[in-house]
Write a protein that holds these residues in place. Structure first.
Motif, PDB file in Angstrom:
ATOM      1  N   ARG A  39       0.660  -1.546  -0.110  1.00 40.47           N
ATOM      2  CA  ARG A  39      -0.182  -0.109   0.261  1.00 40.47           C
ATOM      3  C   ARG A  39       0.502   1.090   0.050  1.00 40.47           C
ATOM      4  NH1 ARG A  39      -4.116  -0.644   5.213  1.00 40.47           N
ATOM      5  NH2 ARG A  39      -2.122  -1.162   5.591  1.00 40.47           N
ATOM      6  N   PHE A  40       0.550   2.552  -0.503  1.00 36.76           N
ATOM      7  CA  PHE A  40       1.354   3.828  -0.281  1.00 36.76           C
ATOM      8  C   PHE A  40       0.714   4.521   0.247  1.00 36.76           C
ATOM      9  CE2 PHE A  40       1.574   0.489  -4.671  1.00 36.76           C
ATOM     10  CZ  PHE A  40       3.115   0.477  -4.415  1.00 36.76           C
ATOM     11  N   GLY A  41      -0.446   4.720   0.350  1.00 31.37           N
ATOM     12  CA  GLY A  41      -0.950   6.110   1.561  1.00 31.37           C
ATOM     13  C   GLY A  41      -2.429   5.791   1.859  1.00 31.37           C
ATOM     14  N   PRO A  42      -3.305   5.822   2.529  1.00 30.09           N
ATOM     15  CA  PRO A  42      -4.275   6.221   3.215  1.00 30.09           C
ATOM     16  C   PRO A  42      -5.693   6.520   2.515  1.00 30.09           C
ATOM     17  CG  PRO A  42      -3.705   8.460   4.087  1.00 30.09           C
ATOM     18  CD  PRO A  42      -2.849   8.086   3.281  1.00 30.09           C
ATOM     19  N   TRP A 138       0.262  14.217   1.353  1.00 31.24           N
ATOM     20  CA  TRP A 138      -0.830  13.926   1.990  1.00 31.24           C
ATOM     21  C   TRP A 138      -1.989  15.088   1.760  1.00 31.24           C
ATOM     22  CZ3 TRP A 138       2.520  10.642   1.810  1.00 31.24           C
ATOM     23  CH2 TRP A 138       1.911   8.990   2.403  1.00 31.24           C
ATOM     24  N   PRO A 139      -3.495  15.265   1.814  1.00 29.99           N
ATOM     25  CA  PRO A 139      -4.259  15.994   1.186  1.00 29.99           C
ATOM     26  C   PRO A 139      -3.777  17.026   2.539  1.00 29.99           C
ATOM     27  CG  PRO A 139      -5.683  13.921   1.461  1.00 29.99           C
ATOM     28  CD  PRO A 139      -3.188  13.659   1.581  1.00 29.99           C
ATOM     29  N   HIS A 259      -0.003   7.182   7.573  1.00 28.23           N
ATOM     30  CA  HIS A 259      -0.494   8.327   7.851  1.00 28.23           C
ATOM     31  C   HIS A 259       0.688   9.172   7.936  1.00 28.23           C
ATOM     32  CE1 HIS A 259      -4.910   6.858   8.600  1.00 28.23           C
ATOM     33  NE2 HIS A 259      -3.929   5.976   9.371  1.00 28.23           N
ATOM     34  N   TRP A 260       2.259   8.836   7.029  1.00 31.81           N
ATOM     35  CA  TRP A 260       2.693   9.083   7.485  1.00 31.81           C
ATOM     36  C   TRP A 260       2.824  10.508   6.900  1.00 31.81           C
ATOM     37  CZ3 TRP A 260       7.737   7.166   7.468  1.00 31.81           C
ATOM     38  CH2 TRP A 260       8.688   7.933   6.979  1.00 31.81           C
ATOM     39  N   GLY A 261       2.441  11.010   6.267  1.00 30.88           N
ATOM     40  CA  GLY A 261       2.199  12.304   5.801  1.00 30.88           C
ATOM     41  C   GLY A 261       1.573  13.938   6.393  1.00 30.88           C
ATOM     42  N   TRP A 262       0.905  13.067   7.766  1.00 31.21           N
ATOM     43  CA  TRP A 262      -0.125  13.598   8.758  1.00 31.21           C
ATOM     44  C   TRP A 262       0.392  13.469   9.804  1.00 31.21           C
ATOM     45  CZ3 TRP A 262      -5.084  10.945   6.817  1.00 31.21           C
ATOM     46  CH2 TRP A 262      -5.678  12.214   6.074  1.00 31.21           C
ATOM     47  N   TYR A 263       1.328  12.369  10.066  1.00 31.48           N
ATOM     48  CA  TYR A 263       2.060  12.267  11.256  1.00 31.48           C
ATOM     49  C   TYR A 263       3.159  13.468  11.752  1.00 31.48           C
ATOM     50  CZ  TYR A 263       0.268   8.198  13.571  1.00 31.48           C
ATOM     51  OH  TYR A 263      -0.388   7.247  14.371  1.00 31.48           O
ATOM     52  N   LEU A 264       4.056  13.589  10.362  1.00 32.93           N
ATOM     53  CA  LEU A 264       5.362  14.296  10.029  1.00 32.93           C
ATOM     54  C   LEU A 264       4.698  15.559   9.222  1.00 32.93           C
ATOM     55  CD1 LEU A 264       7.271  11.400   8.822  1.00 32.93           C
ATOM     56  CD2 LEU A 264       7.417  11.824  10.929  1.00 32.93           C
ATOM     57  N   GLU A 265       3.905  16.395   9.798  1.00 31.62           N
ATOM     58  CA  GLU A 265       3.097  17.284   9.359  1.00 31.62           C
ATOM     59  C   GLU A 265       4.481  18.787  10.475  1.00 31.62           C
ATOM     60  OE1 GLU A 265      -0.769  18.385   7.738  1.00 31.62           O
ATOM     61  OE2 GLU A 265      -0.864  18.141  10.617  1.00 31.62           O
TER      62      GLU A 265
END
Length: 454
Positions: A39-42, A138-139, A259-265
Motif C-alpha cells: 500500500r502506498f497511502g491512506p 498527504w491531503p 498516515h505518514w504525511g499527517w504524522y510528520l506535519e
C-alpha cells in the motif's frame, strides 16, 4: 557464498547445487486476510483496511532451502464498498441539532479530494499508482475531528467529547458552508466510521474501530523528536528509518505508513518523503529492525559489499535476521521467501547488501491536475530511468473511462536503493531479498515552505 573459519566469502558463479534442477515439490495455498502489505497511502477519512484474497504457488528446488513463490492477489477496498451505501440521515426533533450552522466558510473551487487513478503506463518505465501523490504529499487542509469539534463548540456552545486519532480527518468540502448541525454530525460519522449521540448539552463521538485505531496510533513521544530531527535534514536516512521501526510495534508501523504525511506535519512545512518505489515502511519493518541492531562495524562491512556472517552475530541479531528472513517480500514479479528456516541453516548463512540509485517523478492529468498522481520508477543503467527515444509518456485511466496523458508536476527525486539479501546454509543465492528505496532530500523550493499562518 560460503561460511568458514576465516569468515564469509562469495563463491564465483553465484549458483548453488540444485538451483537449476526441476521442482521437487509444489504447493498451492489460499488465504483470506486483512490489510494488503503493498500500500502506498491512506484512504482519506476512513480506516485503510482491505480484504485480501491470495493464491500462492510455491515450488521447491535443489536442497529444498530455496522456495520460489508466485502470488496472485485480489484486494477489494472495504472503504469504497461502505461508501456506496446511502448517506446517514438521522431524524430528530432536537432544535439544537436542527439549527443551521457554518463551521467553516465556503471556498470557491473547493471540491471533495481523493484520487481517481486506476492504473496506466507507457514507455519502458514502470508505473506505480500513488493514491495521494508522491514524495509524502498527504491531503492538506483536512480538518481533524478535534478541529471540527472545536468549531461546533464555538458556533453552538455545545460541548463535544470525541475519540481523536491521526487518521480522523474529514474532507473540508463536506463540512464547509451553512448546513444543519445534524447533517454535519452524520457526515463526520459516516466518513470517519464513528458513532455519535447527544446527551443534554454534550455530543459524544467514538470510533467504531477503536480496537484497531488505538494500537496503531504512534505516540508523540516517539514521532515528534524523530520528525524534528529528520526535518532539519530534509529526508530520512536508512539509519533514521531503522531507528523509527525499532521503536514501534507492528500495528504502529502500519499506522505510520498509512498516515505518514499527517504524522510528520511540522511548523516549518518541510515534507519528509516516505519510502519510494514499491517499498513500504510496514513491509520493510523487520529489515529495518535488523539493520538497527547491527553494529557500526557490521554496517561498514555490508556497505562495502562484503558478507556479514550470521555465525558471528549476537543472539539478538540472529533473531532479527530470522524474523526478516521469514517476512514475505511483495513485489511486481517473483516473491522469494524462506519460512521456518532451521536455526542451523540461519547460523550457517549471512547477510549481504547491494546499493544503487533510482529516480522517481510525479505526474498528473485531468482538469487542474486533480484526476490523480502517479510516480514513475526508472529501470535504466544504475537504476536510473532510460526511456526509449520517442516512447509514449505515461497515461492515466480514470474511473469514468477517460484516457488522459500524464504531465510531470515535479522534478525527479533521487532515491538510494538498498537491496537486503539474506543467505542460509552457505548458499550464494539469497533465500530472500528486500528492496528499500530511501529518497534523498528534496530541493529547497519543493521540500520546504514558509510556516503556515496561525
Amino acid at each position: 557464498f560460503r561460511i568458514g573459519p576465516g569468515g564469509g566469502e562469495v563463491v564465483p558463479g553465484g549458483e548453488f547445487p540444485g538451483q537449476n534442477d526441476p521442482p521437487t515439490d509444489a504447493t498451492i495455498t489460499v488465504k483470506l486476510t486483512q490489510n494488503s502489505p503493498m500500500r502506498f497511502g491512506p484512504i482519506a477519512g476512513s480506516p485503510n483496511r482491505q480484504l485480501r484474497l491470495e493464491f500462492t504457488l510455491t515450488s521447491v528446488r535443489g536442497d529444498a532451502m530455496r522456495r520460489n513463490v508466485m502470488p496472485v492477489m485480489w484486494s477489494p477496498a472495504m472503504s469504497s464498498i461502505i461508501q456506496q451505501g446511502p448517506p446517514m440521515q438521522t431524524e430528530t426533533d432536537d432544535p439544537e441539532l436542527k439549527q443551521e450552522v457554518e463551521l467553516f466558510p465556503a471556498k470557491a473551487g473547493v471540491r471533495p479530494s481523493g484520487s481517481d487513478i486506476t492504473g496506466g503506463g507507457g514507455g519502458v518505465l514502470r508505473v506505480i499508482a500513488m493514491p495521494l501523490g508522491g514524495s509524502g504529499q498527504w491531503p492538506t487542509g483536512m480538518p481533524t475531528v478535534g478541529e471540527v469539534s472545536e468549531a461546533i463548540h464555538r458556533v453552538t456552545g455545545l460541548e463535544v467529547v470525541a475519540d481523536s486519532f491521526t487518521r480522523a480527518r474529514v474532507d473540508y468540502a463536506k463540512v464547509m458552508g451553512k448546513k444543519p448541525l445534524i447533517r454535519v454530525l452524520d457526515t463526520l460519522a459516516a466518513d470517519l466510521k464513528y458513532d455519535w449521540h447527544k446527551d443534554g448539552k454534550r455530543i459524544y463521538f467514538r470510533s467504531q474501530v477503536w480496537y484497531d485505531d488505538r494500537p496503531a496510533e504512534v505516540p508523540d513521544r516517539i514521532v515528534l523528536p524523530w520528525r524534528n530531527r529528520v526535518a532539519r535534514a530534509g529526508a530520512a536516512t536508512l539509519d533514521d528509518l531503522a531507528h523509527l521501526a525499532s521503536s514501534l510495534s507492528d500495528p504502529q508501523c502500519q499506522g505510520m505508513q498509512d498516515h505518514w504525511g499527517w504524522y510528520l506535519e511540522n511548523p516549518t512545512g518541510t515534507k519528509i518523503p516516505p519510502l519510494g518505489g514499491i517499498s513500504s515502511f510496514y513491509g520493510a519493518r523487520n529489515d529495518l529492525r535488523f539493520w538497527a541492531g547491527m553494529t557500526v562495524a557490521q554496517k561498514r562491512v555490508a556497505l562495502a559489499g562484503e558478507v556479514v556472517p550470521a555465525g558471528r552475530m549476537t543472539p539478538l541479531q540472529r533473531n532479527a535476521f530470522a524474523a526478516a528472513l521469514a517476512t514475505p517480500t511483495v513485489g511486481p514479479a517473483i516473491i522469494e521467501e524462506t519460512e521456518d528456516t532451521p536455526a542451523a541453516a540461519v547460523a550457517a548463512g549471512g547477510f549481504t547488501l547491494r546499493v544503487g540509485q533510482m529516480q522517481q517523478r510525479t505526474f498528473s492529468a485531468g482538469e487542474g491536475g486533480n484526476q490523480g498522481v502517479i510516480s514513475i520508477i526508472g529501470g535504466g543503467p544504475n537504476g536510473l530511468p532510460a526511456p526509449m527515444p520517442g516512447a509514449p509518456g505515461p497515461r492515466i485511466l480514470t474511473q469514468d473511462g477517460q484516457d488522459l496523458a500524464a504531465l510531470p508536476t515535479s522534478k525527479p527525486v533521487t532515491l538510494d536503493s538498498f537491496q537486503f539479501r539474506y543467505h542460509v546454509s552457505g548458499n550464494p543465492a539469497p533465500a530472500r531479498t528486500a528492496s528499500i528505496n530511501v529518497p534523498r532530500p528534496l530541493p529547497r523550493d519543493e521540500g520546504a515552505k514558509s510556516a503556515p499562518a496561525k
